[in-house]
Each structure stands twice: as structure tokens, then as C-alpha cells.
Design an enzyme around this catalytic site. Structure first.
Site, mmCIF file in Angstrom:
data_model
loop_
_atom_site.group_PDB
_atom_site.id
_atom_site.type_symbol
_atom_site.label_atom_id
_atom_site.label_comp_id
_atom_site.label_asym_id
_atom_site.label_seq_id
_atom_site.Cartn_x
_atom_site.Cartn_y
_atom_site.Cartn_z
ATOM 1 N N VAL A 38 10.538 -2.838 -24.661
ATOM 2 C CA VAL A 38 10.534 -1.421 -24.299
ATOM 3 C C VAL A 38 10.856 -0.619 -25.553
ATOM 4 C CG1 VAL A 38 11.547 0.385 -22.859
ATOM 5 C CG2 VAL A 38 11.375 -1.957 -21.972
ATOM 6 N N HIS A 39 9.937 0.271 -25.958
ATOM 7 C CA HIS A 39 10.240 1.087 -27.134
ATOM 8 C C HIS A 39 9.528 2.432 -27.150
ATOM 9 C CE1 HIS A 39 6.265 -0.220 -28.475
ATOM 10 N NE2 HIS A 39 6.318 0.738 -29.375
ATOM 11 N N ARG A 40 8.527 2.640 -26.303
ATOM 12 C CA ARG A 40 7.750 3.874 -26.358
ATOM 13 C C ARG A 40 8.627 5.088 -26.042
ATOM 14 N NH1 ARG A 40 2.074 3.738 -27.925
ATOM 15 N NH2 ARG A 40 1.416 1.602 -27.600
ATOM 16 N N ARG B 286 15.585 1.859 -31.114
ATOM 17 C CA ARG B 286 15.449 3.128 -30.397
ATOM 18 C C ARG B 286 15.922 2.994 -28.955
ATOM 19 N NH1 ARG B 286 9.498 5.195 -29.540
ATOM 20 N NH2 ARG B 286 9.671 6.080 -31.638
#
Length: 351
Positions: A207-209, A242
Site C-alpha cells: 500500500v503506497h498510493r 509514506r
């Protein structure tokens, strides 16, 4: 004849992987040379340095160490730093990859200096202009001279926008990279034993968007989805910096997930190859799941890799169940990098 100079611009994990395949092809063809700029967009050693070591990429001649800040700030600093390097290096081609701020900055800098741009992974569209990646890829495509498309859909997307010159369906460079890495990972990676995992008894998530990490409600929904999946099997989550910062700032608990530090490419290949499922918001990981023939669920409301959905290997997390899996022929046979390099060489006259 002087060697054809190709200047490659990378900055993020997926770009290192794609660039490695093309760099290997460049080294095998006489009359070509390569210079690489690493913008520093991914700067953590687990997300940058280890990829160069594992994928047999020569260290970049130029490392800009630019990261952090907003999209405009980061892109602007990259643009300022890239321009004098292009002036000094005078390459025949600038090659950019995918859809990051590094991609946009590189294509802008080159086009303003009248240096032709070649875009690897051209033509992909999510048709969601709220995604910064969508803006980056659209602008880059309209600045590029050569468009290396991984799929027929990408070719069609460009045609709709009036881009028909210099468009080539070459297949997917990530497939080249995966074929190169599987045997190497099986021999070198100890990821499964280190994490005490058994093949086909765990899933992998990434998960990074920004669309998932910038909105507290969205991040909680994604994490809850993963935690529900973890009731059936362990969900291993290599945690992007992030996402770690966002979860901490928003008070989102990652309990019940097997949270680990970001891993190198070979470890990730090993984890994906033996997983029972993949949950991701990454375009690259969606495809990698298919290359390993592992079912995927995309943690977004759309995907630019529609073939993975139509061919039964992937589905959107809020969409219908997957269909019957079948092979995706248009991703090619693992020779995309060589086709790209030959096209660069044969188009010398256009530079």
C-alpha cells in the site's frame, strides 16, 4: 560512427527493475552507451541501493538525492537539476519509465532542450485525473517521440489521444525482469525462512498510493480489508515509508498484519512467487502477481492493467469476483527490453 548515447532517468523501485532489463540489453549490443540519472525519489536503502546490487545495475553516474515535499516542489527541483546534466551529456535519447515525478521532470527537461524522449510503459490510462500518476503519464506521452507500449490497449489509448507516430507494442519489460530474477531469488533469498512462512500459506500486500494514504477514511478502509483477509491467512505487508507515516499520523492500527520493513527485489520476488494471494495498489505488483501466476486483488477503484482483470488474474477490491484465469499473450515472451533497445538504435536518424 560515435556510440549512440542513451540517458536513462530513474527514481523509484519499479523503474530500477525495468531499467535493469534494458541496461542489460544495452550492454549486449555494440555501438551503444548508457548514462543514468537517479533522482533520489526513493532514497531508502531498502527501496533503492539494494536494487542496484541485486539486479546487476551499474551505479548511476548522477545521483540527485531529491525527495520529499509536494508534487510541484519535487518535480521542480528535479527539473532544475536534470537540465544541466542533459546539456553536459548531450544524449541521443532520454529514456523515462512509468508515471512518477521523476518521469515527468525528465521528459519536460529533455523536450525543452529538443532531446527526443522514449517512454517505457507508454499509453497506460486509469482515466482518473485525481491520481498524480495519471497526469504524469499523459503529459509524458505527449512529449515523447517513441512510445513503448506493453499492451494493445495502451496503443489504442494513445490513438484516441491522437498519438500514432512512434508507437510500438513491445510487451512488458517487467516480465523480462521477472524471468531473470526467479531462479536468482530461489537460490539467494531467505525471506520465507526468515519470516517463518510456508509456501501458499500467506498473502503479500503493498500500500503506497496517495489516494489510499492521504485520506484517513480510505486508509482505514484498506487496512480493515487487509485485516479481514488476515483472518484466513497471514498477510505480509512490507511497509512503505509514506504508509508508515500516514498510519502513525492518523492513528490507524496495523495490528493483525505481518508488518515488515521494505524488502529488496529478490526477497519480494521470492515472497510473491510462493504467495497464495496478493493485495496491492501498485500497478507493477499487479503485473508481477500475474507473472508468478498468483491471484491478485487491486486496492483501488480502477486499474491501468485491465488485461489482468479481463483474463481472470486480478479484480478490484470492490468489484466482482475474478473470472477463469487465462494467459495474457500480449505481455510478450520476455524480450521486450531487447526490442526497445533495437528500436532506439534503429531510430538514430530521428535524433
Amino acid at each position: 560512427m560515435t556510440p549512440l548515447k542513451i540517458l536513462t532517468i530513474v527514481g523509484a523501485r519499479p523503474q530500477f527493475i525495468k531499467a535493469a532489463a534494458i541496461s542489460r540489453a544495452i550492454r549486449e549490443i555494440d555501438g551503444l552507451s548508457e548514462v543514468m540519472i537517479h533522482t533520489g525519489q526513493h532514497f531508502d536503502s531498502n527501496m533503492s541501493d539494494i536494487f542496484f546490487e541485486e539486479l546487476d545495475i551499474r551505479q548511476p553516474q548522477h545521483h540527485l538525492a531529491i525527495n520529499g515535499g509536494g508534487h510541484g516542489d519535487m518535480t521542480g527541483r528535479m527539473l532544475i537539476a536534470i537540465e544541466p546534466i542533459l546539456v553536459a551529456e548531450r544524449p541521443d535519447w532520454v529514456v523515462v519509465y512509468g508515471d512518477t515525478n521523476s518521469t515527468l521532470a525528465g521528459s519536460l527537461a529533455a523536450s525543452k532542450l529538443h532531446i527526443p524522449v522514449a517512454h517505457v510503459e507508454a499509453g497506460l490510462r486509469s482515466y482518473n485525473r485525481r491520481m498524480p500518476e495519471e497526469i504524469n503519464r499523459v503529459v509524458t506521452d505527449h512529449l515523447s517521440t517513441l512510445h513503448f507500449c506493453p499492451t494493445a490497449t495502451a496503443v489504442a489509448n494513445l490513438a484516441v489521444e491522437g498519438v500514432t507516430q512512434g508507437v510500438h507494442h513491445v510487451g512488458d519489460v517487467m516480465y523480462d525482469a521477472t524471468l531473470f530474477a526467479i531462479d536468482k531469488a530461489e537460490k539467494a533469498s531467505t525471506a520465507l525462512s526468515d519470516l517463518k512462512l510456508r509456501p501458499k500459506e500467506y498473502a503479500v500486500a503493498t500500500v503506497h498510493r496517495a489516494e489510499n494514504t492521504d485520506d484517513p477514511r480510505q486508509l482505514r478502509a484498506v487496512v480493515q480489508f487487509l485485516q479481514e483477509r488476515a483472518e484466513s491467512h497471514p498477510v505480509v505487508l512490507p511497509l512503505h515509508p509514506r504508509t508508515r507515516q500516514a498510519a502513525s499520523r492518523m492513528g490507524v492500527s496495523l495490528d493483525r498484519l505481518r508488518v515488515i520493513e521494505p524488502v529488496g527485489y529478490l526477497d519480494m520476488v521470492k515472497l510473491l512467487h510462493h504467495a497464495v494471494g496478493v493485495y496491492t495498489d501498485s500497478g507493477g505488483v499487479q503485473k508481477e502477481a500475474y507473472f508468478h501466476r498468483v491471484p491478485c486483488i487491486t486496492l483501488r477503484d480502477e486499474t491501468e492493467w485491465t488485461e489482468t482483470v479481463t483474463h481472470g488474474w486480478n479484480r478490484l477490491w470492490k468489484g466482482p469476483e475474478r473470472g477463469t484465469p487465462r494467459e495474457i499473450e500480449e505481455y510478450g515472451k520476455g524480450r521486450a527490453a531487447f526490442d526497445i533497445v533495437h528500436l532506439l538504435a534503429s531510430n538514430r536518424a530521428s535524433t
